[in-house]
Design a protein around this motif. Structure first.
Motif, PDB file in Angstrom:
ATOM      1  N   GLN A 135      22.869  27.699  40.320  1.00 54.76           N
ATOM      2  CA  GLN A 135      21.535  27.810  39.734  1.00 54.76           C
ATOM      3  C   GLN A 135      20.812  26.464  39.658  1.00 54.76           C
ATOM      4  OE1 GLN A 135      20.045  30.653  39.169  1.00 54.76           O
ATOM      5  NE2 GLN A 135      21.890  31.753  39.758  1.00 54.76           N
ATOM      6  N   PHE A 136      21.581  25.407  39.411  1.00 57.04           N
ATOM      7  CA  PHE A 136      21.008  24.067  39.288  1.00 57.04           C
ATOM      8  C   PHE A 136      21.810  23.108  40.162  1.00 57.04           C
ATOM      9  CE2 PHE A 136      20.326  26.352  35.293  1.00 57.04           C
ATOM     10  CZ  PHE A 136      18.932  26.283  35.176  1.00 57.04           C
ATOM     11  N   PRO A 137      21.500  23.028  41.454  1.00 54.76           N
ATOM     12  CA  PRO A 137      22.319  22.303  42.442  1.00 54.76           C
ATOM     13  C   PRO A 137      22.621  20.843  42.101  1.00 54.76           C
ATOM     14  CG  PRO A 137      20.653  23.632  43.528  1.00 54.76           C
ATOM     15  CD  PRO A 137      20.338  23.680  42.068  1.00 54.76           C
ATOM     16  N   ASN A 138      21.744  20.172  41.373  1.00 56.80           N
ATOM     17  CA  ASN A 138      21.959  18.756  41.061  1.00 56.80           C
ATOM     18  C   ASN A 138      22.365  18.526  39.605  1.00 56.80           C
ATOM     19  OD1 ASN A 138      21.241  17.808  43.696  1.00 56.80           O
ATOM     20  ND2 ASN A 138      19.098  18.191  43.188  1.00 56.80           N
ATOM     21  N   CYS A 139      22.907  19.559  39.001  1.00 58.38           N
ATOM     22  CA  CYS A 139      23.257  19.466  37.588  1.00 58.38           C
ATOM     23  C   CYS A 139      24.467  18.575  37.342  1.00 58.38           C
ATOM     24  CB  CYS A 139      23.551  20.860  37.031  1.00 58.38           C
ATOM     25  SG  CYS A 139      25.036  21.614  37.724  1.00 58.38           S
ATOM     26  N   LYS A 140      24.602  18.155  36.097  1.00 58.45           N
ATOM     27  CA  LYS A 140      25.787  17.466  35.611  1.00 58.45           C
ATOM     28  C   LYS A 140      26.377  18.329  34.506  1.00 58.45           C
ATOM     29  CE  LYS A 140      25.278  13.830  38.219  1.00 58.45           C
ATOM     30  NZ  LYS A 140      26.239  13.540  39.320  1.00 58.45           N
ATOM     31  N   ILE A 141      27.640  18.702  34.675  1.00 56.29           N
ATOM     32  CA  ILE A 141      28.271  19.631  33.734  1.00 56.29           C
ATOM     33  C   ILE A 141      29.260  18.898  32.835  1.00 56.29           C
ATOM     34  CG2 ILE A 141      29.766  21.658  33.526  1.00 56.29           C
ATOM     35  CD1 ILE A 141      28.597  22.661  36.163  1.00 56.29           C
ATOM     36  N   HIS A 142      29.200  19.186  31.545  1.00 60.71           N
ATOM     37  CA  HIS A 142      30.171  18.701  30.581  1.00 60.71           C
ATOM     38  C   HIS A 142      30.939  19.900  30.037  1.00 60.71           C
ATOM     39  CE1 HIS A 142      28.021  14.629  29.533  1.00 60.71           C
ATOM     40  NE2 HIS A 142      28.082  14.867  30.842  1.00 60.71           N
ATOM     41  N   LEU A 143      32.231  19.729  29.825  1.00 61.59           N
ATOM     42  CA  LEU A 143      33.082  20.810  29.336  1.00 61.59           C
ATOM     43  C   LEU A 143      33.755  20.429  28.028  1.00 61.59           C
ATOM     44  CD1 LEU A 143      35.045  21.818  32.580  1.00 61.59           C
ATOM     45  CD2 LEU A 143      32.984  22.885  31.682  1.00 61.59           C
ATOM     46  N   ILE A 144      33.925  21.420  27.174  1.00 61.30           N
ATOM     47  CA  ILE A 144      34.770  21.268  25.986  1.00 61.30           C
ATOM     48  C   ILE A 144      35.976  22.178  26.166  1.00 61.30           C
ATOM     49  CG2 ILE A 144      34.960  21.453  23.489  1.00 61.30           C
ATOM     50  CD1 ILE A 144      31.954  21.352  23.310  1.00 61.30           C
TER      51      ILE A 144
END
Length: 342
Positions: A65-74
């Protein structure tokens, strides 16, 4: 002591989180440029192998959905560093302690560090997780997604698909978009796959194809030794032209008393590379079953307690089998269909 308090803690959290609602500024979501480096937080504070693999479809969906996203996980524990090592767009992983009450200072330190960040979107990795809800609530996110809102039309039952459905609903995507879901994926690289191929060659002589079995599972999900011995006997009889390899669990136990050639490793990506080089994997509902489902190998999950529609391996030729309602001879037939047909 703390284990005994868990039921009370869960009841309190359930009451607390029951009032949480999706952000109402849904019309503003369209302002977020899809090609910008938006920051997305996914919350799934759980340390189990299967539960961490089950958020990989959501991670892929956010990237789609957001090709240039940066993902953070918990998450809890350190497994995700291994499982998601090839997900280069996962920028930060907050690995909370497995047992928060035993490591309260570390837990609070990492939680505060997380809360200090700003996000464009925060989404729960599991709709039924109270802790997931709380971290979404505490996050400094413009848009917070807990569920699908008031619309549940064609909502999937599978635990990995539900948060994707919720995200798509929040983004107000068309109905046609709510049918195909990314499958679990560990993203093995070519070098890892070749290593798995070489490991199998060291275990077996000749060029036979390999069938993997995993005979362990936790609690009632683990089929009895008698059942596995009968199943293994039928498997050997019907698949004489195949290698049969038992993948051993961390506990290094076997429900068939180590009668088959077996493989033991604490390296999860190495185990996945072995499975990747097999024609089929057969095992009960477990973290290793989900690990198999994250490869390209056909995975057959054996269910006797948990609901298949919620936890089954999906995608490709993957399937679940309820062993309470089907005989071993019928399971063998389904394995043949998975290997030789379609």
């Amino acid at each position: 002591m703390f284990t005994k308090l868990n039921p009370l803690k869960n009841k309190i959290f359930k009451v607390l989180t029951g009032s949480f609602r999706n952000s109402k500024r849904i019309n503003l979501i369209k302002i977020l440029p899809k090609d910008s480096e938006i920051k997305v937080l996914i919350t799934r504070p759980n340390h189990r192998l299967g539960n961490q693999l089950l958020i990989t479809p959501l991670v892929q969906e956010v990237k789609e959905q957001f090709p240039n996203c940066k993902i953070h996980l918990i998450v809890n524990g350190n497994l995700s560093f291994i499982l998601l090592s090839k997900y280069h767009y996962v920028e930060t992983i907050y690995n909370l302690p497995k047992k928060p009450f035993n490591n309260i200072l570390d837990y609070l330190k990492k939680s505060i560090s997380l809360i200090s960040n700003k996000y464009d979107i925060a989404i729960m990795g599991c709709e039924d997780s109270n802790s997931s809800k709380i971290f979404v609530k505490l996050s400094r996110a413009k848009f917070k997604i807990y569920n699908s809102g008031t619309t549940n039309f064609n909502k999937p039952e599978h635990i990995a698909k539900i948060p994707i459905y919720n995200l798509r609903r929040f983004l107000n995507l068309s109905e046609d978009f709510n049918h195909n879901y990314p499958k679990l994926s560990i993203k093995l690289c070519s070098q890892e796959i070749e290593k798995g191929n070489q490991l199998i060659k060291t275990l077996f002589n000749g060029n036979k194809k390999t069938i993997c079995i995993f005979t362990f599972a936790t609690g009632a999900k683990c089929h009895r030794e008698k059942w596995w011995l009968e199943f293994y006997k039928e498997l050997k009889t019907e698949f004489t032209d195949f290698n049969i390899l038992e993948i051993l669990p961390f506990e290094n136990v076997s429900q068939i008393n180590f009668k088959s050639t077996h493989f033991y490793s604490k390296n999860l990506r190495e185990i996945a590379s072995i499975i990747e080089n097999s024609v089929v994997f057969i095992g009960a509902d477990s973290g290793i079953m989900h690990l198999s489902a994250s490869t390209n190998t056909t995975t057959i999950g054996l269910f006797n307690v948990t609901r298949p529609k919620t936890y089954e391996p999906y995608g490709d030729k993957n399937k679940s089998i309820n062993t309470n309602s089907i005989k071993i001879t019928q399971i063998i037939k389904k394995i043949k269909e998975a290997i030789f047909y379609n």
